[in-house]
Design an enzyme around this catalytic site. Structure first.
Site, PDB file in Angstrom:
ATOM      1  N   SER A 198      24.287   4.135-108.394  1.00 27.85           N
ATOM      2  CA  SER A 198      23.179   3.725-108.406  1.00 27.85           C
ATOM      3  C   SER A 198      21.987   3.381-107.631  1.00 27.85           C
ATOM      4  CB  SER A 198      22.866   3.269-110.147  1.00 27.85           C
ATOM      5  OG  SER A 198      23.830   1.976-110.282  1.00 27.85           O
ATOM      6  N   GLY A 199      21.104   3.420-107.244  1.00 25.52           N
ATOM      7  CA  GLY A 199      21.003   2.833-105.718  1.00 25.52           C
ATOM      8  C   GLY A 199      19.338   1.764-106.218  1.00 25.52           C
ATOM      9  N   ALA A 245      17.129   4.792-108.552  1.00 25.65           N
ATOM     10  CA  ALA A 245      17.987   5.700-108.582  1.00 25.65           C
ATOM     11  C   ALA A 245      18.823   6.122-109.551  1.00 25.65           C
ATOM     12  CB  ALA A 245      18.076   6.896-107.418  1.00 25.65           C
ATOM     13  N   ASP A 246      18.972   6.602-110.564  1.00 25.22           N
ATOM     14  CA  ASP A 246      20.666   6.788-110.826  1.00 25.22           C
ATOM     15  C   ASP A 246      21.085   8.163-110.733  1.00 25.22           C
ATOM     16  OD1 ASP A 246      20.798   4.199-112.264  1.00 25.22           O
ATOM     17  OD2 ASP A 246      19.147   5.258-113.108  1.00 25.22           O
ATOM     18  N   ASP A 292      17.088   5.210 -92.257  1.00 29.58           N
ATOM     19  CA  ASP A 292      18.645   3.867 -93.395  1.00 29.58           C
ATOM     20  C   ASP A 292      20.297   4.662 -93.429  1.00 29.58           C
ATOM     21  OD1 ASP A 292      19.503   2.150 -94.993  1.00 29.58           O
ATOM     22  OD2 ASP A 292      19.411   3.667 -97.006  1.00 29.58           O
TER      23      ASP A 292
END
Ligand code: ADP
Length: 355
Positions: A15-16, A19-20, A127
């Site tokens: 997860s971020g 987002a998952d 990124d």
């Protein structure tokens, strides 16, 4: 929903911020996929748009399909990749086993080929870091996580998709100078700068042209740290240099604990950023408000890469330099003689992939 009808959702694998990610199985043929559920409309839009442009590049993650759900979340169906370069590096570090040069070169070539594909399509990733370089069980490395990507549109290109990002104007009325004491120098920046960054991070909104608050701090180019809004593909090349250094030493190159600390580490190694290092740098938005005392004896990149060959140090130096225009492009490095000299890069199939 359509996703549920076509895929079996299995365990969550990551997860971020927005987002998952779940492992999933395509019901029609049993293919194992990654289902990335993105809760932020803009980053979903960016990721889908960038990935569509880049499909067919062997070192970019495959986007099989995507869906928009009623709740505005997007679900991306991606090829499933079991590990990443951060794991390769941390496993080697734990075992105190440097990566053999022939393996390093193959990882680097795969990263360069992925970044070259992005940049040829004018996709700025913004990124790049080891945990966003995913790796298949066969050793294929794929650039992933385009949630912060931008497509650089030139005059004549259709820029309409980017217009929303030009709509907010910076309110710069209440600048209050504050001093931050750091070892090795004094830095000054304005309170409103810090608020601005926090605000940008929180809302994921963009100010002026591009936001300068992108990417993971350790891999963030100096022009971004000084607030540049008109940066280019070169910010990815700086990140690439930091990643290569980390592959060579198994340690992050500039592990800053805050943005000012990030800059002070860079300055401690490269020396102060001034017009002799990069003509025009004094026009960076925050150049006048973040000032460091003079570093008399910068440590130099050599000191960050102990026991590495002059060729390896030279490679990192071509990327980790202040003047963005002086950074080597991914294409230039792909043709560098370093990759044609002994030890030659191992074939992908001989790369050791963490279980
Ligand atoms: P964020 O944009 O929130 O950082 P990422 O795309 O980096 O999202 O995904 C978060 C985590 O999910 C990754 O660190 C990784 O562990 C896992 N992940 C992402 N994409 C895949 C994939 N294609 N295959 C397997 N795992 C993935």
């Amino acid at each position: 929903s359509e996703v549920i009808a076509k895929y079996e959702v299995m365990e969550r694998v990551g997860s971020g911020a927005y987002a998952d990610v779940y492992r999933g199985r395509r019901l029609s043929d049993g293919l194992i996929v990654a289902l990335k559920e993105i809760h932020d409309y803009q980053s979903a839009f960016r990721e889908i748009h960038a990935l569509q442009l880049l499909q067919g590049s062997p070192n970019v993650v495959v986007l099989h399909d995507y869906f928009y759900r009623d709740d505005d979340d997007a679900v991306l169906v991606l090829e499933f990749l079991r590990t990443d370069l951060a794991t390769v590096i941390s496993d080697a570090a734990k075992a105190s086993q440097p990566l053999p040069a022939a393996e390093l070169k193959r990882w680097m070539l795969q990263i360069l080929s992925g970044v070259d594909a992005c940049h040829r399509h004018m996709v700025l990733h913004r990124d790049l870091k080891p945990s966003n370089l995913l790796i298949s069980e066969h050793g294929l490395l794929k650039i992933a996580d385009f949630g912060q990507a931008r497509i650089l549109t030139e005059p004549g290109f259709d820029a309409s998709n980017d217009n929303e990002e030009y709509s907010r104007v910076l309110d710069d009325t209440n600048n209050k100078d504050i001093n931050i004491d750091i070892p090795g120098g004094n830095a000054t920046c304005t309170a409103s700068d810090i608020d601005r960054e926090e605000e940008e991070e929180e809302q994921g909104k963009e100010l002026g042209c591009f936001t300068s608050c992108v990417g993971t701090r350790w891999f963030r180019a100096p022009e971004l740290l000084y607030g540049s809004r008109d940066y280019g593909l070169e910010v990815d090349l700086w990140s690439l240099g930091c990643i290569f250094a980390e592959l060579l030493t198994l340690q992050p190159l500039f592990p800053g604990t805050a943005d000012i600390d990030q800059l002070s580490r860079i300055i401690g190694v490269l020396g102060n950023l001034d017009e002799s290092a990069w003509v025009g740098c004094s026009e960076l938005p925050d150049y006048g408000i973040i000032s460091f005392s003079k570093v008399e004896n910068p440590a130099g990149l050599e000191s960050c890469l102990p026991n590495r060959s002059p060729d390896e140090v030279a490679l990192v130096k071509r990327l980790v330099c202040y003047d963005p225009a002086k950074r080597a492009t991914a294409m230039e490095l792909l043709h560098d003689k370093y990759f044609r000299e002994e030890p030659l890069p191992v074939p992908v199939s001989e790369l050791r992939v963490p279980l």
